[in-house]
Design a protein around this motif. Structure first.
Motif, PDB file in Angstrom:
ATOM      1  N   ALA A 127       0.840  -1.193   0.000  1.00  0.00           N
ATOM      2  CA  ALA A 127       0.000   0.000   0.000  1.00  0.00           C
ATOM      3  C   ALA A 127       0.877   1.245   0.000  1.00  0.00           C
ATOM      4  CB  ALA A 127      -0.914   0.006   1.226  1.00  0.00           C
ATOM      5  N   ARG A 128       0.605   2.136  -0.948  1.00  0.00           N
ATOM      6  CA  ARG A 128       1.397   3.363  -1.026  1.00  0.00           C
ATOM      7  C   ARG A 128       1.020   4.300   0.110  1.00  0.00           C
ATOM      8  NH1 ARG A 128       2.575   7.154  -6.387  1.00  0.00           N
ATOM      9  NH2 ARG A 128       3.693   8.808  -5.268  1.00  0.00           N
ATOM     10  N   ILE A 129       2.021   4.859   0.804  1.00  0.00           N
ATOM     11  CA  ILE A 129       1.756   5.801   1.880  1.00  0.00           C
ATOM     12  C   ILE A 129       1.787   7.219   1.318  1.00  0.00           C
ATOM     13  CG2 ILE A 129       2.747   4.199   3.564  1.00  0.00           C
ATOM     14  CD1 ILE A 129       5.173   6.039   3.783  1.00  0.00           C
ATOM     15  N   ALA A 130       1.284   8.171   2.093  1.00  0.00           N
ATOM     16  CA  ALA A 130       1.167   9.545   1.607  1.00  0.00           C
ATOM     17  C   ALA A 130       2.535  10.204   1.442  1.00  0.00           C
ATOM     18  CB  ALA A 130       0.297  10.359   2.565  1.00  0.00           C
ATOM     19  N   LYS A 131       3.470   9.839   2.285  1.00  0.00           N
ATOM     20  CA  LYS A 131       4.788  10.459   2.233  1.00  0.00           C
ATOM     21  C   LYS A 131       5.603   9.910   1.066  1.00  0.00           C
ATOM     22  CE  LYS A 131       5.201  11.206   7.229  1.00  0.00           C
ATOM     23  NZ  LYS A 131       6.023  10.916   8.441  1.00  0.00           N
ATOM     24  N   THR A 132       6.478  10.750   0.523  1.00  0.00           N
ATOM     25  CA  THR A 132       7.465  10.310  -0.462  1.00  0.00           C
ATOM     26  C   THR A 132       8.850  10.598   0.082  1.00  0.00           C
ATOM     27  OG1 THR A 132       7.452  12.444  -1.618  1.00  0.00           O
ATOM     28  CG2 THR A 132       5.909  10.737  -2.400  1.00  0.00           C
ATOM     29  N   LEU A 133       9.844   9.988  -0.524  1.00  0.00           N
ATOM     30  CA  LEU A 133      11.231  10.191  -0.108  1.00  0.00           C
ATOM     31  C   LEU A 133      11.919  11.058  -1.162  1.00  0.00           C
ATOM     32  CD1 LEU A 133      13.186   9.154   2.182  1.00  0.00           C
ATOM     33  CD2 LEU A 133      14.065   7.576   0.454  1.00  0.00           C
ATOM     34  N   PRO A 134      12.215  12.326  -0.843  1.00  0.00           N
ATOM     35  CA  PRO A 134      12.868  13.192  -1.836  1.00  0.00           C
ATOM     36  C   PRO A 134      14.275  12.689  -2.166  1.00  0.00           C
ATOM     37  CG  PRO A 134      11.941  14.466  -0.022  1.00  0.00           C
ATOM     38  CD  PRO A 134      11.923  13.030   0.405  1.00  0.00           C
ATOM     39  N   VAL A 135      14.662  12.798  -3.432  1.00  0.00           N
ATOM     40  CA  VAL A 135      16.006  12.436  -3.862  1.00  0.00           C
ATOM     41  C   VAL A 135      16.553  13.567  -4.720  1.00  0.00           C
ATOM     42  CG1 VAL A 135      15.651   9.944  -3.757  1.00  0.00           C
ATOM     43  CG2 VAL A 135      15.090  11.167  -5.861  1.00  0.00           C
ATOM     44  N   THR A 136      17.865  13.791  -4.636  1.00  0.00           N
ATOM     45  CA  THR A 136      18.474  14.899  -5.359  1.00  0.00           C
ATOM     46  C   THR A 136      19.948  14.625  -5.600  1.00  0.00           C
ATOM     47  OG1 THR A 136      18.920  17.292  -5.300  1.00  0.00           O
ATOM     48  CG2 THR A 136      19.003  16.125  -3.200  1.00  0.00           C
ATOM     49  N   SER A 137      20.470  15.235  -6.657  1.00  0.00           N
ATOM     50  CA  SER A 137      21.916  15.177  -6.912  1.00  0.00           C
ATOM     51  C   SER A 137      22.623  16.420  -6.366  1.00  0.00           C
ATOM     52  CB  SER A 137      22.173  15.082  -8.417  1.00  0.00           C
ATOM     53  OG  SER A 137      21.700  16.262  -9.079  1.00  0.00           O
ATOM     54  N   LYS A 138      21.892  17.265  -5.653  1.00  0.00           N
ATOM     55  CA  LYS A 138      22.423  18.553  -5.194  1.00  0.00           C
ATOM     56  C   LYS A 138      23.716  18.413  -4.415  1.00  0.00           C
ATOM     57  CE  LYS A 138      21.078  22.565  -2.369  1.00  0.00           C
ATOM     58  NZ  LYS A 138      19.963  23.185  -1.596  1.00  0.00           N
ATOM     59  N   TYR A 139      23.816  17.367  -3.598  1.00  0.00           N
ATOM     60  CA  TYR A 139      24.966  17.215  -2.701  1.00  0.00           C
ATOM     61  C   TYR A 139      25.982  16.208  -3.238  1.00  0.00           C
ATOM     62  CZ  TYR A 139      21.381  19.348   0.205  1.00  0.00           C
ATOM     63  OH  TYR A 139      20.388  20.168   0.681  1.00  0.00           O
ATOM     64  N   SER A 140      25.831  15.804  -4.475  1.00  0.00           N
ATOM     65  CA  SER A 140      26.665  14.749  -5.053  1.00  0.00           C
ATOM     66  C   SER A 140      27.521  15.307  -6.179  1.00  0.00           C
ATOM     67  CB  SER A 140      25.778  13.611  -5.567  1.00  0.00           C
ATOM     68  OG  SER A 140      24.938  13.118  -4.529  1.00  0.00           O
ATOM     69  N   TYR A 141      28.302  14.424  -6.793  1.00  0.00           N
ATOM     70  CA  TYR A 141      29.148  14.762  -7.939  1.00  0.00           C
ATOM     71  C   TYR A 141      30.111  15.898  -7.588  1.00  0.00           C
ATOM     72  CZ  TYR A 141      25.732  11.829 -10.202  1.00  0.00           C
ATOM     73  OH  TYR A 141      24.929  10.775 -10.526  1.00  0.00           O
ATOM     74  N   VAL A 142      30.935  15.608  -6.595  1.00  0.00           N
ATOM     75  CA  VAL A 142      31.906  16.586  -6.102  1.00  0.00           C
ATOM     76  C   VAL A 142      33.197  16.457  -6.896  1.00  0.00           C
ATOM     77  CG1 VAL A 142      33.286  17.277  -4.110  1.00  0.00           C
ATOM     78  CG2 VAL A 142      30.888  16.619  -3.806  1.00  0.00           C
TER      79      VAL A 142
END
Length: 725
Positions: free
Chosen positions: A117-132
């Motif tokens: 069952a899908r819950i209301a919350k999602t898990l944000p993902v980003t490359s903002k802090y990566s690829y240094v």
């Protein structure tokens, strides 16, 4: 000037040929492994590659700069839109933290499902802090591909339940999930001063900097309370002394700042407890104090129960920090060190911490301006430092490194390094007794691109001066090192001796090359060191520089499984040259040097050997024939070549006319498969296989393309070479 500024800038001249990495060496960090050494963690980690998925597993891979090489276990799961990975929950939990990667420049979210069952919350993902990018560090490539995102599920799940994550558009590579039963938020201690009472905004909308300062001033000798909420601080705190800053728990009390405490001195008794500090550091700028703690907390201070993320360094400690205790913390996604005792640390204990995804040493002691002394790193768990060492001791007196678990080091690091590399002066070399005891190292050690040569899982390095301290290495477990287990080297190339080393009670399993890699003059005694599944030979004993003096290995008794010696000091042994090959099914071309007659823009020859089928080499246009050549490092009986184009349906079907040639010397090539048209079709994965005749032995593999019906150039996203038919 931070040590990290100068770190790795010196390089040992190339000793010998580059080393091919053996793929397939993996060992999941099971709870049983953590019980023997490492931290007692409040969560249980599950690797994505062991979960159920509709995505694509990537890895294992040890090639610097590849996504899988920075993953826990060197494997992960790539999810395209609509694909999911489903974990079986290992313990009762209400919270999860996920290590993931998304392509550079992209952001999105993972949908979360509990028992379908899908819950209301999602898990944000980003490359903002990566690829240094750290171009000023010699040998560094773009790195720091992964990040961590956490979520309170809003419900309790039990062992055996299913939690799934699904890509909702952005491609997401999921590495590992940490499942945890987060305790309820704590309540305000009696007599404490709440930052909210001083005007702090728990919504995160207002600037709470002055409120924190006022609360600290009002609570001298007592406690500053940080209630549940999100607080924004826009400049660092200083003058912090004789006070406890306490939150309701790091899942609830969150401070958003890239510089929390920055002060050169303190009278001490500073206690930081039970809240999170999450920064916005996206690059590594060594001149900026973008750290959770920068400088001194003063004597008799403590840091406990903290969640520190997205800083340059967790704790960069200078000045007086005598008897500091740092314990039970999580330090994630720093662009440089996790913690560095930067000289004059006395009686400091760093224990039971979890560190993941550091952009330099995860834990370091650097004896600049004065020796660190009588200090220890104990029972810490370290995963995926993606540029340097898991634990590094640079000088110091009477230092202990005990019962730590280190896994998956990358590029410029060992699991543990005991070193006289000074970086800057004045430096205090190793002295007294250095105790390295009860540590477990899993998939540690890597090729140093400055040396074109590997570093062992545990390295003792007389980089800038002789090692005269007594170094006692006891009860060590080294598993799946891609190269060697123990290395003794003078990494600055000056030939300084490594003396007074005792290795007692070690278990070594599945090393890619050798058990002992001795490259310096000096001596070590080995007792009760047992090795199994040794890749090539027991010992590589070839001092550098040549004729600089020998390294004496004294047999103290009880040793087994590593009495053979690599005979040819003119070459470095390749993983798999031993009998048997530790991974006979590995791709011999992955990560190997590649050249071509021409290329377009960023579509360089190495893109066809980087282990990523989404990147590709493309030759100059309208200029057939074009050739692509790989140096496999040694001659192998290659039976099969697999050629790929990117799997995307955007790459329409095409036929390339290709001939395959081989050479043992790089000059004289023999045709192994005559020119023939091969059809690449996305319906069948855009992959073709070329079988080579039995008895073929080659070191240099060359593909010559004379036509392409889909584009006026030669194109390969991956060229793979195998010994199996």
């Amino acid at each position: 000037m931070h040590s990290s500024t100068a770190r790795h800038l010196k390089s040992l001249p190339a000793l010998c040929a580059a080393v091919a990495l053996a793929a397939g060496m993996t060992l999941a960090l099971a709870p049983a492994a953590q019980a023997a050494s490492g931290a007692a963690l409040p969560f249980t980690s599950v690797e994505a590659e062991s979960a159920s998925t509709t995505g694509t597993k990537i890895g294992p891979d040890y090639t610097q700069g590849s996504l899988a090489s920075e993953a826990s276990g060197r494997q992960a799961v790539r999810l395209n839109s609509g694909q999911r990975v489903e974990f079986t929950v290992p313990r009762a939990a209400n919270a999860v933290n996920v290590s993931y990667s998304v392509p550079d420049g992209q952001s999105g979210a993972l949908a979360v499902y509990v028992n379908g069952a899908r819950i209301a919350k999602t898990l944000p993902v980003t490359s903002k802090y990566s690829y240094v990018d750290t171009s000023w560090i010699a040998g560094a490539k773009s790195h720091h591909f992964f990040d961590n995102a956490r979520l309170l599920l809003g419900q309790n799940v039990q062992a055996g339940d299913k939690v799934a994550f699904e890509s909702t558009g952005t491609q997401v590579t999921v590495d590992v999930a940490d499942f945890e039963q987060a305790a309820a938020a704590a309540t305000q201690p009696a007599g404490s001063v709440s930052v909210v009472s001083k005007g702090a905004d728990p919504s995160g909308g207002g600037d709470s900097t002055q409120a924190f300062r006022d609360a600290i001033a009002a609570a001298q000798g007592g406690t500053v309370w940080i209630p549940p909420g999100d607080y924004r601080i826009t400049s660092s705190l200083s003058g912090v002394q004789n006070v406890t800053l306490r939150g309701a728990g790091h899942w609830y009390s969150v401070v958003h700042t890239s510089r929390f405490i920055d002060q050169s001195s303190s009278s001490g008794k500073v206690n930081l407890r039970d809240f999170a500090v999450i920064g916005e550091v996206t690059e590594r700028v060594d001149s900026s104090p973008d750290n959770f703690v920068n400088g001194s907390l003063g004597p008799n201070s403590s840091v406990s129960g903290m969640w520190v993320q997205h800083m340059k360094v967790g704790l960069w400690l200078t000045g007086d920090n005598d008897n500091l205790v740092v314990e039970n913390n999580r330090i994630l996604d720093t662009t440089a060190d996790g913690l560095n005792l930067n000289g004059n640390a006395r009686g400091v204990r760093v224990s039971n911490n979890f560190l993941r995804n550091q952009g330099d040493d995860s834990l370091a002691m650097w004896s600049l301006n004065g020796p660190d002394s009588n200090s220890s790193f104990e029972n810490n768990t370290i995963s995926q430092p993606n540029l340097a060492n898991g634990i590094a001791i640079y000088g110091g007196t009477d230092i202990s490194v005990k019962n730590n678990l280190v896994s998956d080091t990358n590029a410029l690091g060992s699991g543990i390094a005991i070193s006289n590399q000074k970086f800057l002066d004045p430096f205090s070399p190793l002295a007294g007794t250095i105790t390295v005891s009860g540590n477990t190292l899993v998939r540690t050690g890597a090729v140093n691109p400055n040396w074109n040569h590997p570093m062992g899982a545990l390295r003792v390095d007389s980089y800038d001066s002789a090692i005269n301290a007594t170094v006692n290495i006891t009860d060590t477990t080294i598993t799946d090192s891609p190269y060697s287990a123990f290395e003794f080297v003078s990494g600055g190339g000056q030939g300084y001796p490594v003396r007074n080393v005792n290795v007692t009670g070690a278990t070594v399993k599945n090393t890619g090359t050798v058990v002992v890699q001795a490259e310096a003059q000096g001596a070590a005694t080995f007792k009760n060191v047992t090795a199994t599944q040794v890749g090539v030979a027991g010992i590589y004993n070839c001092p550098y520089p040549a004729n600089s003096g020998s390294f004496a290995l004294t047999d103290g008794g009880g040793n087994s499984g590593w009495n053979s010696t690599w005979a040819d000091c003119s070459t470095w042994p390749q993983p798999g040259q031993g009998n048997p090959d530790p991974d006979p099914g590995r791709n011999l071309a992955k990560g190997r040097p590649a050249t071509a007659t021409g290329s377009q823009d960023v579509y360089t020859p190495g893109k066809a050997a980087d282990g990523d089928a989404n990147t590709y080499w493309e030759s100059a246009n309208n200029a057939f024939p074009q050739s692509w050549t790989s140096d496999l490092g040694s001659a192998y009986p290659v039976r099969r070549v697999v050629l790929k184009l990117p799997p995307s349906s955007a790459w329409g079907a095409r036929t390339q006319t290709i001939a395959v040639q081989g050479s043992t010397d790089g000059s004289n090539f023999t045709t192994l498969s005559a020119a023939k048209g091969y059809r690449f079709d996305p319906a069948s994965g855009n992959t073709v296989t070329v079988s080579l005749p039995s008895g073929t032995s080659l070191r240099h593999l060359r593909l010559t393309v004379t036509a392409n019906t889909g584009w006026p150039a030669a194109q390969f996203s991956e060229v793979e070479a195998y010994q199996t038919s």
